[in-house]
Design a protein around this motif. Sequence first.
Motif: not given
Length: 49
Positions: A13-31
């Motif tokens: 689980t993660f916050d919305e801010e981590k979701l915005k780090v990567l372009p598009g909607v992807r998991c910040p941990y595994c992509g």
Amino acid sequence: MADKYRCGRCWKTFDEEKLKVLPGVRCPYCGYNIIYMIRRPTVKVIKAV
Ligand SMILES: [Zn+2]
């Protein structure tokens, strides 16, 4: 803990801010690109009229 999103593969689980780090909607941990949105402990169904 502000768990608002959950990955569909690694289930982290993660916050919305981590979701915005990567372009598009992807998991910040595994992509993984399937993310579930977690809003409240109670699931609320919203119908589009
Ligand atoms: Zn993931």
